[in-house]
Enzyme design. Structure first.
Site, PDB file in Angstrom:
ATOM      1  N   ASP A 158       0.823  -1.211   0.000  1.00 28.77           N
ATOM      2  CA  ASP A 158       0.000   0.000   0.000  1.00 28.77           C
ATOM      3  C   ASP A 158       0.861   1.267   0.000  1.00 28.77           C
ATOM      4  OD1 ASP A 158      -1.835   2.077   0.660  1.00 28.77           O
ATOM      5  OD2 ASP A 158      -3.147   0.615   1.620  1.00 28.77           O
ATOM      6  N   ASP A 190      -8.072   2.370  -9.113  1.00 21.72           N
ATOM      7  CA  ASP A 190      -9.295   1.552  -9.086  1.00 21.72           C
ATOM      8  C   ASP A 190     -10.496   2.484  -8.920  1.00 21.72           C
ATOM      9  OD1 ASP A 190      -8.310  -1.347  -8.957  1.00 21.72           O
ATOM     10  OD2 ASP A 190      -7.103  -0.363  -7.435  1.00 21.72           O
ATOM     11  N   LYS A 222     -19.365   1.735  -7.606  1.00 19.38           N
ATOM     12  CA  LYS A 222     -20.609   1.598  -6.829  1.00 19.38           C
ATOM     13  C   LYS A 222     -20.575   2.546  -5.637  1.00 19.38           C
ATOM     14  CE  LYS A 222     -21.443  -3.182  -8.012  1.00 19.38           C
ATOM     15  NZ  LYS A 222     -21.092  -4.539  -7.670  1.00 19.38           N
ATOM     16  N   ASP A 276     -10.455   7.239 -16.373  1.00 18.41           N
ATOM     17  CA  ASP A 276     -11.388   7.207 -17.499  1.00 18.41           C
ATOM     18  C   ASP A 276     -12.815   6.939 -16.987  1.00 18.41           C
ATOM     19  OD1 ASP A 276     -10.972   4.563 -16.837  1.00 18.41           O
ATOM     20  OD2 ASP A 276     -10.311   3.922 -18.825  1.00 18.41           O
ATOM     21  N   THR A 335      -0.604   3.761 -20.365  1.00 20.05           N
ATOM     22  CA  THR A 335      -0.472   2.606 -19.464  1.00 20.05           C
ATOM     23  C   THR A 335      -1.284   1.432 -20.005  1.00 20.05           C
ATOM     24  OG1 THR A 335      -2.385   3.054 -18.065  1.00 20.05           O
ATOM     25  CG2 THR A 335      -0.354   4.234 -17.531  1.00 20.05           C
ATOM     26  N   ARG A 336      -1.024   0.272 -19.437  1.00 22.47           N
ATOM     27  CA  ARG A 336      -1.690  -0.947 -19.886  1.00 22.47           C
ATOM     28  C   ARG A 336      -3.191  -0.862 -19.619  1.00 22.47           C
ATOM     29  NH1 ARG A 336      -0.092  -6.670 -17.390  1.00 22.47           N
ATOM     30  NH2 ARG A 336       2.032  -5.921 -17.632  1.00 22.47           N
ATOM     31  N   TYR A 337      -3.541  -0.339 -18.452  1.00 28.05           N
ATOM     32  CA  TYR A 337      -4.969  -0.216 -18.102  1.00 28.05           C
ATOM     33  C   TYR A 337      -5.658   0.756 -19.057  1.00 28.05           C
ATOM     34  CZ  TYR A 337      -9.187   0.724 -15.454  1.00 28.05           C
ATOM     35  OH  TYR A 337     -10.496   0.870 -15.085  1.00 28.05           O
TER      36      TYR A 337
HETATM   37  C1  SAM Z   1      -6.811   0.023 -12.414  1.00 24.79           C
HETATM   38  S1  SAM Z   1      -5.178  -0.339 -11.962  1.00 24.79           S
HETATM   39  C2  SAM Z   1      -4.183   0.771 -12.970  1.00 24.79           C
HETATM   40  C3  SAM Z   1      -2.741   0.366 -13.009  1.00 24.79           C
HETATM   41  C4  SAM Z   1      -1.802   1.299 -13.770  1.00 24.79           C
HETATM   42  N1  SAM Z   1      -1.685   2.595 -13.136  1.00 24.79           N
HETATM   43  C5  SAM Z   1      -2.237   1.439 -15.196  1.00 24.79           C
HETATM   44  O1  SAM Z   1      -2.742   2.537 -15.551  1.00 24.79           O
HETATM   45  O2  SAM Z   1      -2.089   0.462 -15.971  1.00 24.79           O
HETATM   46  C6  SAM Z   1      -5.041   0.417 -10.363  1.00 24.79           C
HETATM   47  C7  SAM Z   1      -3.884  -0.130  -9.572  1.00 24.79           C
HETATM   48  O3  SAM Z   1      -3.728   0.579  -8.358  1.00 24.79           O
HETATM   49  C8  SAM Z   1      -3.319  -0.326  -7.360  1.00 24.79           C
HETATM   50  N2  SAM Z   1      -3.631   0.284  -6.049  1.00 24.79           N
HETATM   51  C9  SAM Z   1      -4.848   0.516  -5.513  1.00 24.79           C
HETATM   52  N3  SAM Z   1      -4.750   1.036  -4.290  1.00 24.79           N
HETATM   53  C10 SAM Z   1      -3.412   1.168  -4.046  1.00 24.79           C
HETATM   54  C11 SAM Z   1      -2.667   1.639  -2.940  1.00 24.79           C
HETATM   55  N4  SAM Z   1      -3.277   2.090  -1.820  1.00 24.79           N
HETATM   56  N5  SAM Z   1      -1.330   1.633  -3.029  1.00 24.79           N
HETATM   57  C12 SAM Z   1      -0.702   1.185  -4.137  1.00 24.79           C
HETATM   58  N6  SAM Z   1      -1.360   0.714  -5.217  1.00 24.79           N
HETATM   59  C13 SAM Z   1      -2.699   0.705  -5.168  1.00 24.79           C
HETATM   60  C14 SAM Z   1      -4.112  -1.589  -7.677  1.00 24.79           C
HETATM   61  O4  SAM Z   1      -3.535  -2.764  -7.135  1.00 24.79           O
HETATM   62  C15 SAM Z   1      -4.087  -1.598  -9.198  1.00 24.79           C
HETATM   63  O5  SAM Z   1      -3.017  -2.357  -9.717  1.00 24.79           O
END
Ligand code: SAM
Length: 228
Positions: free
Chosen positions: A112, A134, A138, A170, A208-210
């Site tokens: 984290d 993320d 909801k 997005d 980014t990949r996402y």
């Molecule tokens: C939707 S993904 C996007 C990943 C990347 N930034 C991309 O654009 O491809 C969001 C990422 O944030 C991470 N994440 C969420 N809360 C987090 C936190 N408190 N600390 C570090 N990473 C976190 C999740 O595990 C996830 O891999």
């Protein structure tokens, strides 16, 4: 890795999906221990002490597969880039990028980001990236979103005056949510002057990949703030 039972609500989803590829699993044993951020629960961390002579320190929260982090680190070898990500397959992918590209200026925390941020002194970062966090769309899950009033205050505390925060999503609703909370934080100034400033990617953005998955309900919205 276990999910902490204390502290803030979990802001991320799964921490592991498929079994790690053997090469990535090996990098967890060989490379990760050499570039790991010290345990943030053990006490304060001076990020500048993690790389001698670092010109600036940049921090990426939730680097996913690490493409953006690795590319920024490759473009700026004199900048220390610190990335946090609890999703272990993402960490494995980032380790592969770091290894293949021979990057010496990346440090990782496989957990984290909020724990690491809390261990940093005030005004210790020049840039902070939150790319496609993320979305928790909801209503009952929105308290899990990474951007909240208290994290906005933490981002402002850790950034140097003149430093930058980039938030990209997005999801329309998360963009409004983040804008509301980040502009309510008096130490942030939103830099947009016209619609193109949030609709078009900044020149130095790395896709980014996402982002490529197009999972949201709008084109990416780029919110750029200055720490005043
Ligand atoms: C939707 S993904 C996007 C990943 C990347 N930034 C991309 O654009 O491809 C969001 C990422 O944030 C991470 N994440 C969420 N809360 C987090 C936190 N408190 N600390 C570090 N990473 C976190 C999740 O595990 C996830 O891999």
């Amino acid at each position: 890795m276990t999910t902490p039972t204390w502290g803030p609500l979990r802001s991320f989803g799964r921490i592991k999906s498929r079994t790690l590829k053997p090469r990535q699993a090996a990098l967890f044993e060989t490379l990760l221990p050499t570039i790991m951020v010290p345990d943030p629960v053990a006490g304060p961390i001076d990020p500048r002490a993690l790389m001698a002579g670092a010109r600036e320190v940049w921090f990426e929260i939730g680097f996913g597969g690490g493409e953006h982090m690795a590319e920024q680190a490759a473009r700026h070898p004199d900048v220390l880039v610190i990335g946090c990500e609890p999703f272990l397959n993402g960490v494995g992918s980032a380790l592969r990028h770091i290894d293949e590209r021979g990057l010496k200026n990346v440090r990782l925390h496989a957990g984290d980001a909020r724990e690491v941020l809390a261990a940093f002194p005030d005004a210790s970062l020049e840039r902070l990236y939150i790319l496609f966090p993320d979305p928790w769309p909801k209503a009952r899950h929105q308290k899990r979103r990474l951007v909240q009033a208290d994290t906005a205050a933490e981002f402002a505390r850790a950034l140097k005056p003149g430093g930058r925060l980039r938030f990209v999503t997005d999801w329309k609703d998360y963009a409004s949510w983040a804008l509301e909370r980040l502009t309510r934080e008096p130490r942030f100034r939103w830099l947009a002057e016209q619609a193109a400033d949030w609709r078009e990617a900044p020149a130095d953005h790395v896709t980014t990949r996402y982002q490529e998955k197009l999972l949201g309900d709008t084109q990416p919205i780029f919110l750029e703030f200055e720490r005043v």
